[in-house]
Write an enzyme that holds these catalytic residues in place. Structure first.
Site, PDB file in Angstrom:
ATOM      1  CE  LYS A 150      52.173 -11.824 -24.496  1.00  0.00           C
ATOM      2  NZ  LYS A 150      50.778 -11.755 -24.001  1.00  0.00           N
ATOM      3  NE  ARG A 182      51.090  -6.359 -27.234  1.00  0.00           N
ATOM      4  CZ  ARG A 182      51.656  -6.733 -26.080  1.00  0.00           C
ATOM      5  NH1 ARG A 182      52.962  -6.701 -25.940  1.00  0.00           N
ATOM      6  NH2 ARG A 182      50.920  -7.137 -25.096  1.00  0.00           N
ATOM      7  NE  ARG A 237      49.618 -10.290 -15.034  1.00  0.00           N
ATOM      8  CZ  ARG A 237      49.710 -10.178 -16.346  1.00  0.00           C
ATOM      9  NH1 ARG A 237      50.576 -10.911 -17.005  1.00  0.00           N
ATOM     10  NH2 ARG A 237      48.942  -9.356 -16.999  1.00  0.00           N
ATOM     11  NE  ARG A 269      51.212  -5.810 -16.262  1.00  0.00           N
ATOM     12  CZ  ARG A 269      51.312  -6.528 -17.376  1.00  0.00           C
ATOM     13  NH1 ARG A 269      52.119  -7.585 -17.401  1.00  0.00           N
ATOM     14  NH2 ARG A 269      50.631  -6.210 -18.447  1.00  0.00           N
ATOM     15  NE  ARG A 296      46.702  -5.535 -20.692  1.00  0.00           N
ATOM     16  CZ  ARG A 296      47.013  -6.248 -19.611  1.00  0.00           C
ATOM     17  NH1 ARG A 296      46.422  -5.994 -18.457  1.00  0.00           N
ATOM     18  NH2 ARG A 296      47.919  -7.198 -19.681  1.00  0.00           N
TER      19      ARG A 296
HETATM   20  P1  AP5 Z   1      51.421 -14.299 -17.826  1.00  0.00           P
HETATM   21  O1  AP5 Z   1      52.414 -15.380 -18.106  1.00  0.00           O
HETATM   22  O2  AP5 Z   1      51.849 -13.147 -16.971  1.00  0.00           O
HETATM   23  O3  AP5 Z   1      50.747 -13.802 -19.186  1.00  0.00           O
HETATM   24  P2  AP5 Z   1      51.310 -12.848 -20.347  1.00  0.00           P
HETATM   25  O4  AP5 Z   1      50.806 -13.423 -21.632  1.00  0.00           O
HETATM   26  O5  AP5 Z   1      52.788 -12.642 -20.206  1.00  0.00           O
HETATM   27  O6  AP5 Z   1      50.483 -11.557 -19.996  1.00  0.00           O
HETATM   28  P3  AP5 Z   1      50.758  -9.995 -20.076  1.00  0.00           P
HETATM   29  O7  AP5 Z   1      49.558  -9.337 -19.461  1.00  0.00           O
HETATM   30  O8  AP5 Z   1      52.097  -9.642 -19.511  1.00  0.00           O
HETATM   31  O9  AP5 Z   1      50.716  -9.723 -21.575  1.00  0.00           O
HETATM   32  P4  AP5 Z   1      50.356  -8.415 -22.222  1.00  0.00           P
HETATM   33  O10 AP5 Z   1      50.680  -8.810 -23.620  1.00  0.00           O
HETATM   34  O11 AP5 Z   1      49.041  -7.819 -22.030  1.00  0.00           O
HETATM   35  O12 AP5 Z   1      51.259  -7.366 -21.443  1.00  0.00           O
HETATM   36  P5  AP5 Z   1      52.687  -6.743 -21.739  1.00  0.00           P
HETATM   37  O13 AP5 Z   1      53.394  -6.619 -20.461  1.00  0.00           O
HETATM   38  O14 AP5 Z   1      53.362  -7.421 -22.883  1.00  0.00           O
HETATM   39  O15 AP5 Z   1      50.141 -15.009 -17.173  1.00  0.00           O
HETATM   40  C1  AP5 Z   1      49.043 -14.249 -16.724  1.00  0.00           C
HETATM   41  C2  AP5 Z   1      48.481 -14.868 -15.427  1.00  0.00           C
HETATM   42  O16 AP5 Z   1      47.948 -16.155 -15.716  1.00  0.00           O
HETATM   43  C3  AP5 Z   1      49.530 -15.086 -14.333  1.00  0.00           C
HETATM   44  O17 AP5 Z   1      48.945 -14.840 -13.087  1.00  0.00           O
HETATM   45  C4  AP5 Z   1      49.926 -16.560 -14.470  1.00  0.00           C
HETATM   46  O18 AP5 Z   1      50.328 -17.101 -13.242  1.00  0.00           O
HETATM   47  C5  AP5 Z   1      48.622 -17.176 -14.978  1.00  0.00           C
HETATM   48  N1  AP5 Z   1      48.846 -18.275 -15.923  1.00  0.00           N
HETATM   49  C6  AP5 Z   1      49.799 -18.339 -16.898  1.00  0.00           C
HETATM   50  N2  AP5 Z   1      49.687 -19.493 -17.584  1.00  0.00           N
HETATM   51  C7  AP5 Z   1      48.632 -20.164 -17.025  1.00  0.00           C
HETATM   52  C8  AP5 Z   1      48.006 -21.410 -17.305  1.00  0.00           C
HETATM   53  N3  AP5 Z   1      48.436 -22.194 -18.308  1.00  0.00           N
HETATM   54  N4  AP5 Z   1      46.931 -21.771 -16.545  1.00  0.00           N
HETATM   55  C9  AP5 Z   1      46.485 -20.963 -15.531  1.00  0.00           C
HETATM   56  N5  AP5 Z   1      47.047 -19.768 -15.228  1.00  0.00           N
HETATM   57  C10 AP5 Z   1      48.098 -19.367 -15.968  1.00  0.00           C
HETATM   58  O19 AP5 Z   1      52.259  -5.289 -22.289  1.00  0.00           O
HETATM   59  C11 AP5 Z   1      51.727  -4.316 -21.422  1.00  0.00           C
HETATM   60  C12 AP5 Z   1      51.491  -3.027 -22.186  1.00  0.00           C
HETATM   61  O20 AP5 Z   1      52.743  -2.560 -22.732  1.00  0.00           O
HETATM   62  C13 AP5 Z   1      50.563  -3.128 -23.400  1.00  0.00           C
HETATM   63  O21 AP5 Z   1      49.207  -3.016 -23.029  1.00  0.00           O
HETATM   64  C14 AP5 Z   1      51.050  -1.933 -24.239  1.00  0.00           C
HETATM   65  O22 AP5 Z   1      50.562  -0.725 -23.725  1.00  0.00           O
HETATM   66  C15 AP5 Z   1      52.547  -1.966 -24.019  1.00  0.00           C
HETATM   67  N6  AP5 Z   1      53.260  -2.772 -25.032  1.00  0.00           N
HETATM   68  C16 AP5 Z   1      53.989  -3.896 -24.803  1.00  0.00           C
HETATM   69  N7  AP5 Z   1      54.503  -4.362 -25.953  1.00  0.00           N
HETATM   70  C17 AP5 Z   1      54.094  -3.504 -26.938  1.00  0.00           C
HETATM   71  C18 AP5 Z   1      54.301  -3.472 -28.346  1.00  0.00           C
HETATM   72  N8  AP5 Z   1      55.034  -4.394 -28.983  1.00  0.00           N
HETATM   73  N9  AP5 Z   1      53.721  -2.479 -29.033  1.00  0.00           N
HETATM   74  C19 AP5 Z   1      52.967  -1.526 -28.420  1.00  0.00           C
HETATM   75  N10 AP5 Z   1      52.741  -1.512 -27.087  1.00  0.00           N
HETATM   76  C20 AP5 Z   1      53.298  -2.499 -26.349  1.00  0.00           C
END
Ligand code: AP5
Length: 220
Positions: free
Chosen positions: A16, A92, A127, A158, A169
């Site tokens: 994402k 979410r 990552r 992270r 997760r």
């Molecule tokens: P990346 O682009 O960083 O992936 P992402 O989908 O953004 O991953 P996140 O881990 O940030 O998502 P998440 O939903 O778990 O975490 P968030 O911060 O929202 O890519 C990942 C890796 O893959 C990178 O190294 C990249 O280079 C590589 N990559 C990307 N695309 C690729 C491809 N096509 N091919 C190969 N490699 C690739 O949430 C964190 C925490 O916050 C949650 O656990 C929760 O506790 C809280 N939180 C956040 N939002 C909410 C909500 N709405 N409600 C409740 N809690 C929430």
């Protein structure tokens, strides 16, 4: 032209954030990543950060009541209204999707990045993020240039990016995803995210442009 409003969803590490960097540049929208907002709140030690920390540390979703108000208020700000917005990581849960609908907030396009669980674990573990620019790297798939020694030295891993925490997760993701997708059936575009970022990006861009074209047609 009315600005575009986009929701991007998918499992942890489905890509994402990587796609958001490109969407933001192309469409000039305000990027709202709830993960980034919550991590900033934790670092600042704000009330929200204090409430969110223990959930984030264990890989669980923070309670709906902690995050919903922040996002609804943020979407009402002038930059989001004027430039359009890109919601990354929200909604979410069914309650979050309902809260958006109740507030009269609707999107033009709901992009869902589909990636198998076994691929996600490898992505999470490799990552790294540049805290100065926010740029996301992967030490195997998209590492920084070897000459960028300053960037390499400041890269961060992270604390929730471990094999153990990604299991939690993923559980949280799987137990909520059907309800969230169900709220956006009419505007959802599912994209195979298990391809190179540039190939994924082409399809993401085409989907947003198609949604905009459809909106223009409907309005005519
Ligand atoms: P990346 O682009 O960083 O992936 P992402 O989908 O953004 O991953 P996140 O881990 O940030 O998502 P998440 O939903 O778990 O975490 P968030 O911060 O929202 O890519 C990942 C890796 O893959 C990178 O190294 C990249 O280079 C590589 N990559 C990307 N695309 C690729 C491809 N096509 N091919 C190969 N490699 C690739 O949430 C964190 C925490 O916050 C949650 O656990 C929760 O506790 C809280 N939180 C956040 N939002 C909410 C909500 N709405 N409600 C409740 N809690 C929430």
């Amino acid at each position: 032209m009315t600005p575009v409003n986009i929701i991007i969803a998918g499992a942890p590490a489905s890509g994402k954030g990587t796609q958001c960097e490109i969407i933001k540049e192309e469409f000039g929208v305000v990027h709202l990543s709830t993960g980034d907002m919550l991590r900033a709140a934790v670092s600042a030690g704000s009330d929200v950060g204090v409430k969110a920390k223990e959930f984030m540390d264990s890989g669980k979703l923070v309670p709906d009541e902690v995050i919903i108000g922040i996002i609804i208020d943020r979407l009402a700000e002038t930059d989001c209204k004027e430039q359009g917005w890109l919601l990354d990581g929200f909604p979410r849960t069914a309650a979050q999707a309902k809260a958006l609908a109740d507030a009269g907030v609707s999107a033009d396009c709901f992009i869902f990045l589909d990636v198998p669980d076994e691929i996600l674990v490898e992505r999470v573990v490799g990552r790294r993020t540049d805290p100065e620019t926010g740029k996301i790297y992967h030490m195997t798939f998209s590492p920084p240039s070897e000459e960028d020694t300053e960037v390499i030295a400041r890269l961060e891993h992270r604390s929730d990016d471990t094999e153990e925490k990604v299991v939690v997760r993923l559980e949280q993701f799987h137990s909520n995803v059907a309800a969230v997708k169900g709220s956006y059936e009419e505007i959802m575009v599912a994209i195979d995210g298990n391809r190179s970022p540039s190939v994924v990006s082409e399809e993401v861009m085409d989907s947003i442009k198609a949604a905009l074209a459809k909106r223009t047609q409907t309005a005519a």
